[in-house]
Motif scaffolding. Structure first.
Motif, PDB file in Angstrom:
ATOM      1  N   ASN A  36       5.559  -3.521  -9.809  1.00 41.99           N
ATOM      2  CA  ASN A  36       4.408  -2.649  -9.619  1.00 41.99           C
ATOM      3  C   ASN A  36       3.887  -2.125 -10.949  1.00 41.99           C
ATOM      4  N   TYR A  37       2.587  -1.904 -11.008  1.00 38.24           N
ATOM      5  CA  TYR A  37       1.951  -1.227 -12.143  1.00 38.24           C
ATOM      6  C   TYR A  37       1.690   0.228 -11.765  1.00 38.24           C
ATOM      7  N   ARG A  38       1.893   1.114 -12.716  1.00 38.82           N
ATOM      8  CA  ARG A  38       1.489   2.506 -12.489  1.00 38.82           C
ATOM      9  C   ARG A  38       0.695   2.991 -13.684  1.00 38.82           C
ATOM     10  N   VAL A  39      -0.398   3.697 -13.400  1.00 40.70           N
ATOM     11  CA  VAL A  39      -1.290   4.205 -14.435  1.00 40.70           C
ATOM     12  C   VAL A  39      -1.631   5.652 -14.094  1.00 40.70           C
ATOM     13  N   VAL A  40      -1.539   6.521 -15.080  1.00 34.73           N
ATOM     14  CA  VAL A  40      -1.980   7.905 -14.930  1.00 34.73           C
ATOM     15  C   VAL A  40      -3.190   8.094 -15.825  1.00 34.73           C
ATOM     16  N   ARG A  41      -4.304   8.472 -15.231  1.00 35.43           N
ATOM     17  CA  ARG A  41      -5.572   8.586 -15.951  1.00 35.43           C
ATOM     18  C   ARG A  41      -6.099  10.009 -15.829  1.00 35.43           C
ATOM     19  N   ALA A  42      -6.451  10.627 -16.949  1.00 37.12           N
ATOM     20  CA  ALA A  42      -7.132  11.921 -16.904  1.00 37.12           C
ATOM     21  C   ALA A  42      -8.588  11.712 -16.511  1.00 37.12           C
ATOM     22  N   VAL A  43      -9.195  12.738 -15.920  1.00 38.21           N
ATOM     23  CA  VAL A  43     -10.598  12.635 -15.518  1.00 38.21           C
ATOM     24  C   VAL A  43     -11.423  13.651 -16.288  1.00 38.21           C
ATOM     25  N   GLN A  44     -12.688  13.325 -16.469  1.00 40.08           N
ATOM     26  CA  GLN A  44     -13.601  14.217 -17.179  1.00 40.08           C
ATOM     27  C   GLN A  44     -13.811  15.514 -16.394  1.00 40.08           C
ATOM     28  N   ALA A  80     -12.741  -4.667   6.362  1.00 39.84           N
ATOM     29  CA  ALA A  80     -12.810  -3.218   6.579  1.00 39.84           C
ATOM     30  C   ALA A  80     -11.400  -2.663   6.531  1.00 39.84           C
ATOM     31  N   GLY A  81     -11.287  -1.404   6.145  1.00 42.74           N
ATOM     32  CA  GLY A  81      -9.972  -0.782   6.082  1.00 42.74           C
ATOM     33  C   GLY A  81     -10.018   0.538   5.351  1.00 42.74           C
ATOM     34  N   ASP A  82      -8.856   1.133   5.160  1.00 45.93           N
ATOM     35  CA  ASP A  82      -8.737   2.451   4.536  1.00 45.93           C
ATOM     36  C   ASP A  82      -7.757   2.395   3.373  1.00 45.93           C
ATOM     37  N   VAL A  83      -8.049   3.153   2.349  1.00 44.89           N
ATOM     38  CA  VAL A  83      -7.113   3.402   1.260  1.00 44.89           C
ATOM     39  C   VAL A  83      -6.804   4.894   1.274  1.00 44.89           C
ATOM     40  N   ALA A  84      -5.567   5.233   1.534  1.00 47.28           N
ATOM     41  CA  ALA A  84      -5.176   6.643   1.547  1.00 47.28           C
ATOM     42  C   ALA A  84      -5.195   7.189   0.129  1.00 47.28           C
ATOM     43  N   ASP A 138       2.350  -7.697   3.935  1.00 50.51           N
ATOM     44  CA  ASP A 138       1.628  -8.165   5.113  1.00 50.51           C
ATOM     45  C   ASP A 138       0.852  -7.075   5.825  1.00 50.51           C
ATOM     46  N   THR A 139       1.053  -5.812   5.430  1.00 54.13           N
ATOM     47  CA  THR A 139       0.363  -4.722   6.148  1.00 54.13           C
ATOM     48  C   THR A 139      -0.293  -3.702   5.224  1.00 54.13           C
ATOM     49  N   GLU A 140       0.062  -3.681   3.951  1.00 52.45           N
ATOM     50  CA  GLU A 140      -0.398  -2.597   3.068  1.00 52.45           C
ATOM     51  C   GLU A 140      -1.366  -3.126   2.017  1.00 52.45           C
ATOM     52  N   ILE A 141      -2.525  -2.495   1.935  1.00 57.17           N
ATOM     53  CA  ILE A 141      -3.477  -2.819   0.866  1.00 57.17           C
ATOM     54  C   ILE A 141      -2.805  -2.538  -0.480  1.00 57.17           C
ATOM     55  N   PRO A 142      -2.920  -3.449  -1.459  1.00 57.00           N
ATOM     56  CA  PRO A 142      -2.160  -3.307  -2.704  1.00 57.00           C
ATOM     57  C   PRO A 142      -2.770  -2.321  -3.699  1.00 57.00           C
ATOM     58  N   LEU A 143      -3.054  -1.129  -3.230  1.00 53.85           N
ATOM     59  CA  LEU A 143      -3.570  -0.082  -4.110  1.00 53.85           C
ATOM     60  C   LEU A 143      -3.164   1.272  -3.543  1.00 53.85           C
ATOM     61  N   ARG A 144      -2.484   2.063  -4.366  1.00 50.29           N
ATOM     62  CA  ARG A 144      -2.125   3.429  -4.002  1.00 50.29           C
ATOM     63  C   ARG A 144      -2.802   4.376  -4.975  1.00 50.29           C
ATOM     64  N   VAL A 145      -3.342   5.451  -4.424  1.00 49.11           N
ATOM     65  CA  VAL A 145      -4.121   6.386  -5.236  1.00 49.11           C
ATOM     66  C   VAL A 145      -3.657   7.804  -4.936  1.00 49.11           C
ATOM     67  N   ALA A 146      -3.528   8.601  -5.977  1.00 41.70           N
ATOM     68  CA  ALA A 146      -3.239  10.029  -5.823  1.00 41.70           C
ATOM     69  C   ALA A 146      -4.072  10.795  -6.834  1.00 41.70           C
ATOM     70  N   GLN A 156      -6.314  14.659 -12.832  1.00 40.23           N
ATOM     71  CA  GLN A 156      -5.764  13.340 -13.134  1.00 40.23           C
ATOM     72  C   GLN A 156      -5.764  12.481 -11.882  1.00 40.23           C
ATOM     73  N   VAL A 157      -5.753  11.179 -12.122  1.00 39.09           N
ATOM     74  CA  VAL A 157      -5.663  10.212 -11.040  1.00 39.09           C
ATOM     75  C   VAL A 157      -4.476   9.295 -11.311  1.00 39.09           C
ATOM     76  N   VAL A 158      -3.689   9.050 -10.281  1.00 36.50           N
ATOM     77  CA  VAL A 158      -2.578   8.097 -10.346  1.00 36.50           C
ATOM     78  C   VAL A 158      -3.006   6.849  -9.590  1.00 36.50           C
ATOM     79  N   LEU A 159      -2.944   5.710 -10.258  1.00 42.25           N
ATOM     80  CA  LEU A 159      -3.254   4.426  -9.648  1.00 42.25           C
ATOM     81  C   LEU A 159      -2.003   3.552  -9.703  1.00 42.25           C
ATOM     82  N   VAL A 160      -1.614   3.002  -8.572  1.00 41.57           N
ATOM     83  CA  VAL A 160      -0.467   2.091  -8.505  1.00 41.57           C
ATOM     84  C   VAL A 160      -0.915   0.833  -7.786  1.00 41.57           C
TER      85      VAL A 160
END
Length: 570
Positions: A36-44, A80-84, A138-146, A156-160
């Motif tokens: 997995n990749y994890r990125v922590v990004r600050a926001v303006q 169509a779908g959702d990203v939590a 098989d069931t999870e979209i490959p993007l997690r966001v916090a 900040q935003v966390v992208l995995v």
């Protein structure tokens, strides 16, 4: 918690790309921290939660890899779908937890040195949790966001995401688009193909011929190259928590420019050649195999592709010449050929490797990996201007390899990180190798460096070997470890006595012959030996087996006993 909902897109399905198939196989077996990749990004300041959610929707809409599920040998792109989107508040007033000015705080969990604040602490905690959880392919979209907020204000935003969705080059494209979206800038239309388009191209006659040619390339080299370079008498697997040495040098970067002008080789090839040469000095080998992670983005239309293309390129570097320039020219040619043969069916390659391993009686170790992640004009800040080589130990991190050199920067400053299993390369030897690469390059900037003097120049010296070590089939083999391997194999088959002897052989140098009185067959004994080879870096399965009627009496020779069966077992 909020939701980024996408809809109205075209749903598609089809075969996997070779890159996807390779990564899906790895993701099912390797720890999620490796995949997995994890990125922590600050926001303006002023960025709203709604803007962040909209940016997520835009990315998922643009790139099918972010809405792709995998079922056996098929990929299914959702329409169509959702990203939590998780939302975590620090509980601190916004004025206390003001973040940086939008620069990345961390990628892959390695902090860039920003000052700790309550929101950065929380961001790293959330990032570690999301990063350490395996994706359900098989069931999870490959993007997690916090989103990390302070007093309700996004900081900040966390992208995995994960390797089945993209490689490091694809991640760089994605993050560049993310930054533009949060700044409110329009994005150019996507011109790169989507993964299903790449899969279609790979299944054309031309694509299949290219994959078959890559397999032939690998098989040809696997039949002759050493199975390992860092061959030491250790058994079993490490937990892959490896020490890391970061090496930086401004004069080495300047020297790379002069080396390129003199030899025509790229700075990246020069660093790879320096790594191979010094590994060869330590191992006393004339051929060193480097597995370089190839981005496979040679064609212009793939430069902005968001998907997994990176696969290993097998580069045999001949290091037995007189000077570094000759090694570098050879490495340049070998590298170009290897990269042209680095897109292949991973499952088919595994079958090829298994066949060759059984025939040669060895297990191929992925023990020297080269990963050039540098981008001209981009990279970590150049913080040193001295005329020396600087190194510092970083906290250990997990990586499934014996040794890996990560190249962060080649222009302005050489900046690399050397990961090393201390059982194969103790800390002092790691320091000598890491710093030695830079010192060799500095010297090579002015002249063709003789290989005979590299020990004095770099501190890298041959690993000591006693009389039990033999060069067999291009590999270093420890005879006591071969004897222990056969004893363990016999124990698995029910027990019995055995002895391993060496015979002169024109092709192999020495041929290993196993004599035993056990009630078994050569094929069964060879299979048992092969099943126990993984992790035994200094052992090799015997080339020939002789089953005798009885064990010899004290002082007698196995060779004189009546033979019940014999053969290679392959």
């Amino acid at each position: 918690m909020t939701t980024a909902r996408f809809s109205g897109l075209t749903a598609r399905r089809g075969p996997l790309t070779t890159g996807q198939a390779n990564m899906v196989r790895c993701m099912l077996t390797d720890p999620p921290e490796h995949m997995n990749y994890r990125v922590v990004r600050a926001v303006q300041p002023g960025t709203t939660l709604a803007a962040i959610t909209e940016a997520v929707i835009r990315l998922v809409t643009r790139h099918e890899s972010l809405r792709t599920l995998f079922h056996d040998d098929l990929q299914r792109v959702l329409g169509a779908g959702d990203v939590a989107v998780e939302v975590h508040d620090t509980g601190e007033p916004p004025s206390r937890a003001a973040g940086p000015d939008g620069a990345p705080l961390s990628v892959g969990g390695a902090k860039t040195g920003e000052a700790e604040t309550p929101d950065t602490d929380l961001a790293e905690e959330v990032a570690r949790r999301l990063h350490a959880t395996r994706f359900a392919l098989d069931t999870e979209i490959p993007l997690r966001v916090a989103v990390i907020t302070s007093g309700g204000v996004p900081r900040q935003v966390v992208l995995v995401t994960t390797h089945s969705a993209m490689d490091a080059a694809g991640l760089a494209v994605l993050l560049a688009e993310w930054d533009e979206l949060l700044l409110g800038k329009p994005l150019a239309p996507v011109t790169a193909p989507q993964p299903l388009d790449v899969a279609a191209a790979e299944h054309t006659p031309a694509g299949l011929r290219r994959s078959e040619a890559a397999l032939r390339y690998w098989e040809g080299h696997l039949r002759r190259v050493p199975r390992s370079t860092l061959t030491v008498a250790v058994d079993g697997e490490t937990d892959w928590l490896l020490p890391r040495l970061r090496v930086r040098s401004v004069p080495a970067a300047r020297a790379l420019g002069r080396i390129s002008a003199r030899t025509g080789a790229s700075p990246s090839a020069a660093v790879l050649a320096a790594l191979a040469v010094l590994a060869g000095v330590r191992a006393r080998l004339r051929t060193v195999v480097v597995l370089s992670i190839s981005a496979n983005r040679f064609r212009p239309e793939l430069r902005e592709y968001v998907g997994p293309l990176a696969q290993d390129a097998l580069i045999p570097v001949e290091v037995g010449g007189d000077g570094f320039d000759a090694v570098l020219r050879g490495a340049r040619s070998a590298t170009m050929a290897a990269y042209q043969n680095s897109r292949f069916d991973a499952d088919a390659l595994i079958r090829v490797m298994e066949d060759v391993q059984r025939e040669r009686g060895l297990f191929f170790a992925r023990d020297i990996v080269f990963n050039d992640m540098s981008v001209p004009g981009r990279g970590p800040r150049v913080s040193r201007t001295g005329e020396d080589v600087h190194s510092v130990w970083l906290p250990p991190a997990t990586l499934p390899t014996r040794t890996s050199l990560w190249v962060h920067r080649l222009h302005g400053e050489l900046d690399v990180t050397l990961w090393a299993d201390p059982r194969c390369l103790p800390r002092d030897d790691t320091s000598a190798l890491g710093e030695g690469i830079a010192r060799l390059l500095i010297e090579a900037g002015d002249r063709d460096v003789p290989l005979a003097g590299l020990g004095a120049l770099t501190g890298v010296v041959p690993v000591p070997r006693d009389d039990g070590w033999l060069p067999i089939d291009g590999c270093w083999v420890h005879l006591p470890e071969v004897e222990r391997l056969t004893a363990d194999a016999l124990a698995r088959l029910g027990g019995g006595e055995a002895a391993v002897v060496t015979e002169a052989d024109g092709r192999l140098g020495h041929r290993l012959v196993c004599f035993t009185s056990a009630e078994t067959t050569p094929r069964a004994l060879h299979s048992a030996c092969m099943s126990l080879l993984f992790g035994r870096m200094s052992a090799m399965a015997p080339h020939h087996y002789v089953v005798c009627a009885t064990a010899p009496p004290p002082g007698a020779s196995w060779q004189d006993l009546p033979r019940v069966a014999e053969g290679s077992g392959r």
